[in-house]
Write a protein that holds these residues in place. Sequence first.
Motif, PDB file in Angstrom:
ATOM      1  N   UNK A   1       0.822  -1.190   0.000  1.00 32.88           N
ATOM      2  CA  UNK A   1       0.000   0.000   0.000  1.00 32.88           C
ATOM      3  C   UNK A   1       0.861   1.248   0.000  1.00 32.88           C
ATOM      4  N   UNK A   2       0.579   2.153   0.931  1.00 33.72           N
ATOM      5  CA  UNK A   2       1.342   3.387   1.034  1.00 33.72           C
ATOM      6  C   UNK A   2       2.607   3.209   1.858  1.00 33.72           C
ATOM      7  N   UNK A   3       2.750   2.025   2.483  1.00 36.05           N
ATOM      8  CA  UNK A   3       3.944   1.751   3.286  1.00 36.05           C
ATOM      9  C   UNK A   3       5.073   1.317   2.372  1.00 36.05           C
ATOM     10  N   UNK A   4       6.225   1.985   2.475  1.00 32.19           N
ATOM     11  CA  UNK A   4       7.333   1.720   1.568  1.00 32.19           C
ATOM     12  C   UNK A   4       8.233   0.596   2.045  1.00 32.19           C
TER      13      UNK A   4
ATOM     14  N   UNK B   1      13.526  -1.014  -1.188  1.00 35.85           N
ATOM     15  CA  UNK B   1      14.681  -0.155  -0.897  1.00 35.85           C
ATOM     16  C   UNK B   1      14.692   1.072  -1.793  1.00 35.85           C
ATOM     17  N   UNK B   2      14.495   0.857  -3.101  1.00 38.14           N
ATOM     18  CA  UNK B   2      14.544   1.985  -4.033  1.00 38.14           C
ATOM     19  C   UNK B   2      13.329   2.892  -3.864  1.00 38.14           C
ATOM     20  N   UNK B   3      12.181   2.339  -3.469  1.00 32.78           N
ATOM     21  CA  UNK B   3      11.018   3.184  -3.210  1.00 32.78           C
ATOM     22  C   UNK B   3      11.266   4.068  -1.996  1.00 32.78           C
TER      23      UNK B   3
END
Length: 294
Positions: free
Chosen positions: A175-178, A241-243
């Motif tokens: 979701x919105x959690x990276x 990681x990249x997000x």
Amino acid sequence: MQTLESLSDALETAEDIHAIVRTMKALSAASIRQFEQAEEALGDYARTVDLGLTALMQDRHARGLPLPRTGAEGSSRTALIVIGSERGLCGRYNETVANHALEQIDGRDTLLAVIGLRAAARLEAAGHQVDTLFTPPGTAAGLYDLVQSVIVQSDKWQRENGIGRIRVVHNRREGRTLSKSVDRQLLPLPDAYLESLLNAPWPGPGLPFFRMSPPALLSWLVQQRLFVVLYRALAEALASEHATRLAAMQGAERNIEERREGLMQDYRVKRQETITRELMDVVSGFEAVSTAQD
């Protein structure tokens, strides 16, 4: 006291940093999609492995055999694989996965393998020795080689270290959690997963025949299942990681733009003060010369 020269140097530095941040944003955005595509590409192969295990489990059930053991017999030792990052500038990414891993470590008897130097440093700082350290790949093309290396190492753990259970801890996007941390059991295959295969519908008129020895076929399929789960875990972790790094760079870019605007305002004020002072000097000089001539 700031001068025009120092403000000009600060503005130039801010521009250079801004260019670096924009470049890192572009690289992270491209890398996210790269690792997501790598995970998606594995979908058909993962389904093939599941179908192979489904056929084997249902064949065993038809012959009245129980669920097979897919881990080393007679050992309760655990190996924990933690997937972190090699580079920084990704917020609390490594802190999140390291804290979750610490909750999974079962005493000092747990064998600890870490992918990524920064996560390893956090675990060692918490008092846990890292037994094996792997370097994460920079691109999706390097996922295959790393997964194979981990599988070879896991086989060695079972044969030489008496490891009976292998788990993996990593971050993934949800979701919105990276970077939400999750853990999965690699070996033995979870009984819930094997039982779900017993009730899975077969996409055809009947189960296939196989000539390979059932124990050998089971061993091969378990290895392929291990490959699939590890590959997906790595792809998910690297995309996360990249997000996280992309979000950090977006925040840094906003801060740099605000700082640059402040420096530009200070530069305009200082420049106006300098021009005004120089004009006053010219006027004062002109008045002094005029008075002397009178």
